[in-house]
Design an enzyme around this catalytic site. Structure first.
Site, PDB file in Angstrom:
ATOM      1  N   SER A  53       0.853  -1.182   0.000  1.00 19.83           N
ATOM      2  CA  SER A  53       0.000   0.000   0.000  1.00 19.83           C
ATOM      3  C   SER A  53       0.887   1.229   0.000  1.00 19.83           C
ATOM      4  O   SER A  53       2.080   1.155   0.317  1.00 19.83           O
ATOM      5  CB  SER A  53      -0.902   0.000   1.246  1.00 19.83           C
ATOM      6  OG  SER A  53      -1.599   1.220   1.379  1.00 19.83           O
ATOM      7  N   ARG A  54       0.315   2.375  -0.339  1.00 22.27           N
ATOM      8  CA  ARG A  54       1.063   3.625  -0.199  1.00 22.27           C
ATOM      9  C   ARG A  54       1.233   3.999   1.266  1.00 22.27           C
ATOM     10  O   ARG A  54       2.030   4.868   1.600  1.00 22.27           O
ATOM     11  CB  ARG A  54       0.359   4.740  -0.961  1.00 22.27           C
ATOM     12  CG  ARG A  54       0.501   4.622  -2.469  1.00 22.27           C
ATOM     13  CD  ARG A  54      -0.327   5.627  -3.214  1.00 22.27           C
ATOM     14  NE  ARG A  54      -1.759   5.419  -3.004  1.00 22.27           N
ATOM     15  CZ  ARG A  54      -2.701   5.908  -3.793  1.00 22.27           C
ATOM     16  NH1 ARG A  54      -2.366   6.621  -4.842  1.00 22.27           N
ATOM     17  NH2 ARG A  54      -3.975   5.685  -3.534  1.00 22.27           N
ATOM     18  N   HIS A  96      -6.026   0.764 -12.077  1.00 20.31           N
ATOM     19  CA  HIS A  96      -5.655  -0.552 -12.612  1.00 20.31           C
ATOM     20  C   HIS A  96      -4.542  -0.461 -13.655  1.00 20.31           C
ATOM     21  O   HIS A  96      -3.634  -1.286 -13.668  1.00 20.31           O
ATOM     22  CB  HIS A  96      -6.878  -1.241 -13.218  1.00 20.31           C
ATOM     23  CG  HIS A  96      -7.842  -1.734 -12.191  1.00 20.31           C
ATOM     24  ND1 HIS A  96      -9.005  -2.400 -12.520  1.00 20.31           N
ATOM     25  CD2 HIS A  96      -7.832  -1.661 -10.828  1.00 20.31           C
ATOM     26  CE1 HIS A  96      -9.657  -2.712 -11.406  1.00 20.31           C
ATOM     27  NE2 HIS A  96      -8.962  -2.270 -10.373  1.00 20.31           N
ATOM     28  N   LYS A 114     -12.015  -6.594 -11.692  1.00 22.64           N
ATOM     29  CA  LYS A 114     -12.901  -6.135 -12.755  1.00 22.64           C
ATOM     30  C   LYS A 114     -13.397  -4.721 -12.428  1.00 22.64           C
ATOM     31  O   LYS A 114     -13.522  -4.372 -11.243  1.00 22.64           O
ATOM     32  CB  LYS A 114     -14.047  -7.118 -12.962  1.00 22.64           C
ATOM     33  CG  LYS A 114     -14.880  -7.389 -11.690  1.00 22.64           C
ATOM     34  CD  LYS A 114     -15.895  -6.293 -11.420  1.00 22.64           C
ATOM     35  CE  LYS A 114     -16.310  -6.259  -9.992  1.00 22.64           C
ATOM     36  NZ  LYS A 114     -16.883  -4.947  -9.615  1.00 22.64           N
ATOM     37  N   ARG A 182     -16.822   6.003  -3.766  1.00 22.45           N
ATOM     38  CA  ARG A 182     -16.330   5.322  -4.957  1.00 22.45           C
ATOM     39  C   ARG A 182     -17.421   5.126  -5.994  1.00 22.45           C
ATOM     40  O   ARG A 182     -17.147   5.134  -7.195  1.00 22.45           O
ATOM     41  CB  ARG A 182     -15.746   3.962  -4.543  1.00 22.45           C
ATOM     42  CG  ARG A 182     -15.166   3.146  -5.672  1.00 22.45           C
ATOM     43  CD  ARG A 182     -14.585   1.841  -5.152  1.00 22.45           C
ATOM     44  NE  ARG A 182     -15.602   0.977  -4.589  1.00 22.45           N
ATOM     45  CZ  ARG A 182     -16.385   0.173  -5.306  1.00 22.45           C
ATOM     46  NH1 ARG A 182     -16.269   0.149  -6.636  1.00 22.45           N
ATOM     47  NH2 ARG A 182     -17.270  -0.597  -4.727  1.00 22.45           N
ATOM     48  N   ASP A 195     -18.871  -0.662 -12.316  1.00 21.66           N
ATOM     49  CA  ASP A 195     -18.752  -1.444 -11.095  1.00 21.66           C
ATOM     50  C   ASP A 195     -19.628  -2.683 -11.101  1.00 21.66           C
ATOM     51  O   ASP A 195     -19.191  -3.770 -10.708  1.00 21.66           O
ATOM     52  CB  ASP A 195     -19.095  -0.584  -9.882  1.00 21.66           C
ATOM     53  CG  ASP A 195     -18.631  -1.225  -8.588  1.00 21.66           C
ATOM     54  OD1 ASP A 195     -19.476  -1.785  -7.872  1.00 21.66           O
ATOM     55  OD2 ASP A 195     -17.427  -1.191  -8.308  1.00 21.66           O
TER      56      ASP A 195
END
Length: 352
Positions: A53-54, A96, A114, A182, A195
């Site tokens: 992760s960041r 992605h 996906k 999101r 989504d």
């Protein structure tokens, strides 16, 4: 006279525990990554050995919660870990492209959540990078690898449905509007089509292939992303797919394939382990198959991971059940639907 639906084929490779074990790294450890990791650890020999992760704190907390050996405070550290065989890209879809190409550039195999990218153009970039690097790359369309899907696949291949005429699928749930979430923020790839609708479009592609025409209608949230959409896809021979998706109401999450010789109706939800009901061409009921594996909901993600492990062991670089060109084609359809609806894309402009 017996009908093909009277005796159904058994699903092939139904047990994920049979697959060769790979060492997985997870990029962007959030909710979907947690469920993926738990599915692998609980239902297969696959092991997530690193999380990146960041935020070093976020990665460490994920690793501690899910039995992961190592954690990294940068994506670059994870993809260069020599003990990671394959990287699972679990970020929101606008990242992605960046994260998949980062892993590919480090020589890692990749499983990308996906939709594989926000647009067909970005998906093509990922596919080209993987092919040039000679690594395995696959979209995490986990429905394709469920036992129930393999039963339908075998019957489609055998022509048991006759001439295909109508395919349907829906996926919708009710989400409270939050412009920063999101689901509704254009910068995060918000909107129902990317989504949820990707499942329905992928089902249509599974049954009918790429459409020759796309008709889309829908409504937009105040942020400009699609909150509801209905699609009519028409194939070269006139077969049609009727699809719907949305984030303002819960829908049945059912899918069907109807042909001249019979039809199949999934149990709900069609996109995770459930069941199948078959009907002969005269409408009479034939078989009813139910998934009895004990795997529920996102436990079903273990099937795609096991499939990837088998493909890598066999020296493949793409999934024969869901190749990269089909992932791109699905996004071509979604790109066009978003364009017709007028949804706002990443960065606040028209859909890319």
């Amino acid at each position: 006279m017996t009908h093909p639906f009277d005796t159904l084929p058994a699903p092939r490779h139904p047990d994920p525990a049979d697959a060769p074990a790979l060492r997985w790294g997870v990029l962007a450890p959030g909710a979907i990554a947690a469920d993926f990791t738990d599915a692998l650890h609980g239902h297969s020999g696959q092991r997530v050995v690193a999380a990146g992760s960041r935020s070093a704190e976020r990665a460490a907390a994920f690793a501690a919660a899910h039995g992961v050996e190592r954690s990294y405070g940068s994506y670059e550290q994870l993809v260069t870990d020599p003990e990671v065989d394959v990287v699972y890209v679990a970020s929101p879809h606008p990242q992605h492209l960046e994260l998949a190409t980062l892993a590919i550039g480090a020589g890692k195999h990749v499983l990308i959540e996906k939709p594989i990218a926000v647009t067909a153009r970005d998906a093509t970039t990922i596919a080209e990078a993987a092919r040039q690097a000679g690594v395995f790359a696959m979209e995490a369309m986990w429905t394709r690898y469920l036992p129930q899907t393999d039963i339908v696949r075998q019957l489609l291949d055998d022509g048991a449905f006759g001439d295909l005429r109508v395919v349907t699928a829906d996926f919708g749930f009710a989400a409270d509007f939050d412009p920063a979430s999101r689901m509704f923020d254009p910068a995060l790839g918000g909107g129902a089509l990317l989504d949820l609708g990707v499942y329905a479009v992928s089902w249509a592609s599974f049954a009918l292939g790429a459409p020759e025409s796309v008709i889309a209608s829908g409504s937009l949230a105040p942020t400009g992303v699609d909150e509801q959409a209905a699609l009519i896809l028409t194939s070269a021979d006139g077969a049609q797919a009727l699809l719907s998706t949305g984030v303002r109401a819960a829908t049945p999450s059912l899918a069907t394939i109807s042909g001249s010789a019979g039809r199949v109706e999934t149990d709900s939800p069609f996109w995770s382990p459930s069941g199948l009901r078959f009907f002969r061409g005269d409408g009479s009921a034939a078989a009813h198959w139910t998934d009895t594996s004990g795997r529920h909901g996102r436990d079903g993600m273990v099937y795609e991971a096991a499939a990837l492990a088998r493909y890598v062991a066999d020296g493949l670089t793409e999934s024969p059940l869901h190749p990269l060109d089909e992932s791109i084609s699905t996004l071509v359809t979604i790109d066009e639907a978003r364009r017709q609806i007028g949804t706002v894309g990443v960065g606040g402009g028209p859909a890319d």
